[in-house]
Design an enzyme around this catalytic site. Structure first.
Site, PDB file in Angstrom:
ATOM      1  N   LYS A   1       0.828  -1.212   0.000  1.00  0.00           N
ATOM      2  CA  LYS A   1       0.000   0.000   0.000  1.00  0.00           C
ATOM      3  C   LYS A   1       0.862   1.261   0.000  1.00  0.00           C
ATOM      4  CE  LYS A   1      -4.253  -1.987   1.672  1.00  0.00           C
ATOM      5  NZ  LYS A   1      -5.213  -2.158   2.752  1.00  0.00           N
TER       6      LYS A   1
ATOM      7  N   LYS B   1      -3.656 -10.996  -7.273  1.00  0.00           N
ATOM      8  CA  LYS B   1      -4.921 -11.173  -6.549  1.00  0.00           C
ATOM      9  C   LYS B   1      -6.031 -10.296  -7.132  1.00  0.00           C
ATOM     10  CE  LYS B   1      -5.776  -8.921  -2.769  1.00  0.00           C
ATOM     11  NZ  LYS B   1      -5.917  -8.321  -1.437  1.00  0.00           N
TER      12      LYS B   1
ATOM     13  N   LYS C   1     -10.798  -5.518  -4.854  1.00  0.00           N
ATOM     14  CA  LYS C   1     -11.924  -4.606  -5.051  1.00  0.00           C
ATOM     15  C   LYS C   1     -11.468  -3.163  -5.230  1.00  0.00           C
ATOM     16  CE  LYS C   1     -13.195  -4.193  -0.072  1.00  0.00           C
ATOM     17  NZ  LYS C   1     -11.959  -4.749   0.448  1.00  0.00           N
TER      18      LYS C   1
END
Ligand code: TYM
Length: 346
Positions: free
Chosen positions: A126, A208, A211
């Site tokens: 992140k 992966k 969303k």
């Protein structure tokens, strides 16, 4: 006995061990979130007393628009119920409605080392994605997650594969605290499903499915995608040139991912799904079949979502009532922790 509660708060009189799990309200949940997490939460409700949280405090570690965020949070809680979580027998609530999460997180911050947090792969990922906003919340995120879990004497935490490292840290923090202050926290176990713990992107099947993906929506099936969009995304899914339907993650990640999705959508093992589809006649037919199975699984859930969304009074009632029950439940462990570390009772 600590992990068992005689739960009038949770709505039953049967003694059951506790489950806690949660999801961030960042974007519409993906098929990965459903298969890797919520579908299992629904199944586990029978044997556990459960708390399912919309972790809105975790979600603000990334910049957001408040109006959209409010909508996303409500959408996620409504989706939880539409997908089959039971807000009468169990607790479905917003993290920010239970201040004990933040209180315990602060305390646990003082029992967590910088080095441990620096090793978290999600923090590293992140920080790379949001270079302009590497805030302290992003760094201490796993401590808040540990507080979520430890606050309720949680025995089992059903999660997808990507949360395993955070759960291990939670266990380490709890064990460290218990070594100093006695047997305060229950040490939780993870529950990672044998199939579907890591659903991959449809266009880049070595990554992966996420969303929060914004670059290419074809990578992700969002749970509220209309059926024709779902079918189209599957038709465009990346496969390979082997032209055989096998469970072979190394050489055939795209096909294996589709096979896994099909197995989960039809409640079969991957091997059973591979046998069923081996002679389907080419990747085109295969992808159509997978798309149809996912539409069949999601369509009734979407219908239920839109019905529930329209019933604002019902959702409001659940929000308020479930927050009260969670707040009540959270006090037991928090009080024990405060006493243990020497805070003076009010
Ligand atoms: P989040 O919001 O990223 O994801 C929610 C759940 O979905 C699982 N998941 C997947 N499973 C399979 N395939 C995928 N592609 C996939 N993508 C996501 C995740 O593993 C997760 O179980 N930090 C957590 C939220 C959280 C939490 C908690 C979870 C906060 N506190 C306490 C458990 C217990 C997160 O960001 O999940």
């Amino acid at each position: 006995m600590r992990m068992w509660i005689a739960s009038t708060v949770l709505g039953g009189i049967i003694l059951k061990p506790i489950i806690f799990s949660g999801m961030q309200a960042t974007g519409v949940p993906s098929l990965g979130n459903y298969i890797g997490a919520v579908k299992n939460w629904v199944a586990l409700q029978q044997d556990y007393s459960c708390l399912f949280c919309v972790v809105d405090m975790h979600s603000i570690t990334i910049r957001h628009n408040p109006t959209e965020f409010r909508e996303k949070c409500r959408e996620l809680l409504t989706l939880y119920i539409a997908l089959g979580l039971d807000p009468q027998e169990h607790i479905v609530y917003f993290q920010s409605h239970v201040p004990a999460h933040a209180e315990l997180a602060w305390i646990l911050n003082c029992f967590t080392y910088m080095g441990e947090l620096g090793r978290m792969t999600q923090f590293k990922d992140k920080s790379q994605k949001h270079e302009d906003n590497i805030n302290a919340g992003l760094f201490t995120y796993p401590v808040l997650q540990a507080a979520d879990i430890l606050l309720f004497d949680t025995k089992l935490v059903p999660i997808g594969h990507d949360q395993k490292q955070h759960l291990e840290l939670c266990r380490d923090i709890a064990t460290r605290f218990n070594k100093i202050y006695g047997d305060i926290f229950t040490i939780p176990q993870d529950y990672i499903p044998p199939v579907g713990a890591k659903i991959m992107s449809l266009q880049e099947p070595t990554k992966k499915m996420s969303k929060s993906e914004t670059a290419n929506p074809n990578n992700v099936i969002y749970l509220l995608d209309p059926p024709n969009v779902i079918s189209k995304k599957f038709k465009r899914a990346v496969t390979d040139s082997f032209n055989r339907i096998e469970n072979n993650p190394e050489e055939q990640p795209g096909v294996t991912n589709l096979l896994t999705i099909y197995a989960c959508a039809t409640n079969q093992t991957v091997e059973q799904a591979a046998t069923e589809l081996a002679n389907i006649g080419g990747y085109g037919n295969f992808k159509t079949k997978v798309g149809d199975a996912v539409v069949a699984m999601l369509e009734p859930l979407q219908k239920r979502y839109y019905e529930l969304k329209a019933d604002t009074a019902y959702i409001d009632e659940i929000i308020s009532n479930n927050a009260n029950r969670a707040n009540q439940l959270a006090q037991t462990t928090l009080t024990k922790v405060k006493n243990a570390i020497g805070f003076i009772p009010k």
